[in-house]
Structure formats: C-alpha cells, structure tokens
Scaffold this active site. Structure first.
Site, short mmCIF file in Angstrom:
data_model
loop_
_atom_site.label_atom_id
_atom_site.label_comp_id
_atom_site.label_asym_id
_atom_site.label_seq_id
_atom_site.Cartn_x
_atom_site.Cartn_y
_atom_site.Cartn_z
N ASP A 52 -10.12 4.08 -2.58
CA ASP A 52 -9.07 4.67 -3.40
C ASP A 52 -9.70 5.26 -4.66
O ASP A 52 -10.93 5.35 -4.76
CB ASP A 52 -8.00 3.63 -3.74
CG ASP A 52 -8.50 2.53 -4.68
OD1 ASP A 52 -9.74 2.47 -4.94
OD2 ASP A 52 -7.67 1.73 -5.15
N TYR A 57 -6.69 6.03 4.30
CA TYR A 57 -6.87 4.96 3.32
C TYR A 57 -6.00 3.75 3.65
O TYR A 57 -6.47 2.60 3.66
CB TYR A 57 -6.56 5.44 1.90
CG TYR A 57 -6.38 4.27 0.95
CD1 TYR A 57 -7.49 3.56 0.49
CD2 TYR A 57 -5.11 3.82 0.59
CE1 TYR A 57 -7.33 2.45 -0.32
CE2 TYR A 57 -4.95 2.72 -0.22
CZ TYR A 57 -6.07 2.03 -0.68
OH TYR A 57 -5.91 0.92 -1.46
N GLU A 110 0.83 -1.21 0.00
CA GLU A 110 0.00 0.00 0.00
C GLU A 110 0.86 1.26 0.00
O GLU A 110 0.51 2.25 -0.64
CB GLU A 110 -0.94 0.00 1.21
CG GLU A 110 -2.05 -1.04 1.13
CD GLU A 110 -2.98 -0.85 -0.06
OE1 GLU A 110 -3.06 0.28 -0.59
OE2 GLU A 110 -3.63 -1.82 -0.47
#
Length: 284
Positions: A147, A129, A46
């Site tokens: 996202d 996120y 990520e």
C-alpha cells in the site's frame, strides 16, 4: 588501490517482526498476537480503508459488524441498507462492490472466502492489493502486500530515484525481495504499521526505526524527499449549469446518477454537460 564499494546492508525482516511484536497497533479488525484474523473482518476493513483513513474507518467497521456480523448476513441485506450504513465513507461504488462480493462469496464459495490471490481477484471489488492483503493476513499465505505506507518505506530503504507513480513496479519488486516466507501476515501488517507510525510522510522517527541501519535515504539525510514525486499536471477547469426546480409545496426535483463513474448512484439535482467551454453568462 581503490577500495571496493561497501555492500549495502539488507533490511532484516526479523528485526521488523520483533519491533512489530512490541509495538503493533491495536485496530478494531486486527486479531491479537498469535491469532489469525477472520477473513470477513480482513476483507471488510480493507474495502473500507480504500480512500479512507484508519481513524475514519474504525467506527464504521464496528457498526457494520454489529449490523452484519458475517458475510451471509451482508449478502442477505438489501443494497439500500448497506448504502445507508455506508453513508459518510464516500466512494459508494465500494459499498455496492462490498454487497456484490458478499453475494459472490455465498454463491460461488459456500460462504467461505477463498484463500488464493487468484480466486480472491475474481471477486467483485477485490483488486491486487486487497487480494494479497486477505491472502496474507487472513490465511498467512506468502503475498506481496504493497500500500502507500509500504511504497514509502521501500522508496526510502533503497533511495529509489524514480518518481511516482512510475516507480510503483520497482517498489513492488523491492518489497517482494524483502518479504520473508515466515509469518507473511504479520510481516504485511508490520510494514504497514512502520509506514503509518514511524516512517511517516513528514518528520519520520528514524531513530526509533528497526530498519534505520539499512535505510539509504536516512544515510543520505533526506528521508522526507522520498518517494520522489512527479510534477503535478495543471488541473482542468470545467463549467456547467445546475437546475433547481422547486414545486409549490417545497419539493425539489432530483435524479440518481449512473451507477458507475464519479459519485455513482448518488442523488443530484439535474445538470447540463460539464466542459471547458460552457458560457455561464449566456441566457438559458
């Protein structure tokens, strides 16, 4: 007597999960069907995927795993080694945060990533996120993972007329309303895969989409027009002077940029101030 307006069909998460079970992408950081991905891999991927495409991040991810197979080895490594391995991915502040986060996980959590979004958010370089993605994918905790792909899917499903970026809170709320309690990790990855492979920015493959029936943008015949975009503001032009100072032996004078800000920590030749009024024709 006028007929009542037809109630819009709600997106069915089970249909999306069934599609995901058949068509899920094979990615270097993703565990196989029925398995849970190791938190270290979720976090590493990520961070790399911020400002980077899946195609570009894949080889870097594998090289990082080979050099730093776990969070402990990454925390022990000198920062310079991490930055060298990161070279080419850009946005070097991510690499510095990566290293700082690994150290924090070792010092604060005994080498184990925390499971809750609140604890994850307290780690260096982990935003809302990323915290939601780790909580859902690594620990299967209910979390709203949104996202750019998910924003596009929601904007089209509900034909959201507000333009980006003002529409972001609404899109997040819509995503939260659709997300199921069951299989939150798979669902998070399914919505991302849907946006990346079918509900693409251009020429979406609506005929193959498991959510084609409830999609209001498809029904209107204009899915590519969502999400709505604000008019772009004019980009300012700035001018400055860079100095090339070369020694007799060919060595060039360089300096390190401040650790934070644009191209933080990178090496550059000395420059003056950059602004809209610098006169490049004036003698130095």
């Amino acid at each position: 007597m006028p007929q009542a307006a037809e109630t819009p069909v709600r997106p069915d998460p089970d249909r999306l999960l069934a599609w995901y079970d058949r068509h899920r992408r094979t990615l270097p950081w993703r565990a196989g069907p029925g398995a849970r991905t190791e938190p270290y891999r979720v976090w590493l991927s990520e961070i790399m995927l911020q400002q980077t495409t899946v195609k570009a991040a894949g080889p870097y991810f594998l090289r990082f795993l080979e050099r730093f197979p776990d969070v402990a080895s990454l925390a022990r490594a000198p920062l310079d080694d991490v930055l060298k391995l990161w070279a080419g991915l850009g946005y070097y502040s991510r690499a510095r945060n990566l290293h700082a986060c690994a150290i924090a996980v070792m010092e604060r959590h005994g080498g184990r990533f925390p499971e809750t979004e609140a604890e994850l958010l307290a780690l260096p370089g982990v935003g809302p996120y990323t915290a939601a993605a780790i909580a859902a994918i690594a620990f299967d905790r209910p979390a709203v993972v949104v996202d750019g792909n998910v924003e596009r899917v929601m904007a089209r499903l509900f034909a959201v007329e507000e333009a980006m970026p003002a529409a972001k809170p609404k899109l997040r709320a819509l995503a939260a309303g659709v997300a199921p309690v069951r299989r939150p990790g798979d669902y998070a990855q399914a919505t991302m895969d849907l946006g990346a492979t079918l509900c693409t920015p251009k020429k979406p493959a609506c005929a193959l989409c498991p959510w084609d029936d409830p999609c209001r943008a498809r029904a209107a015949g204009a899915p590519e027009t969502y999400p709505r975009k604000s008019a772009k503001a004019a980009r300012p032009q700035r001018f400055g002077v860079a100095f090339w100072v070369e020694r007799a032996d060919g060595a060039v004078l360089v300096r390190a940029r401040p650790p934070k800000g644009l191209l933080g920590g990178m090496t550059e030749i000395p420059t003056g101030a950059w602004d809209e009024t610098t006169d490049l024709s004036a003698p130095l």
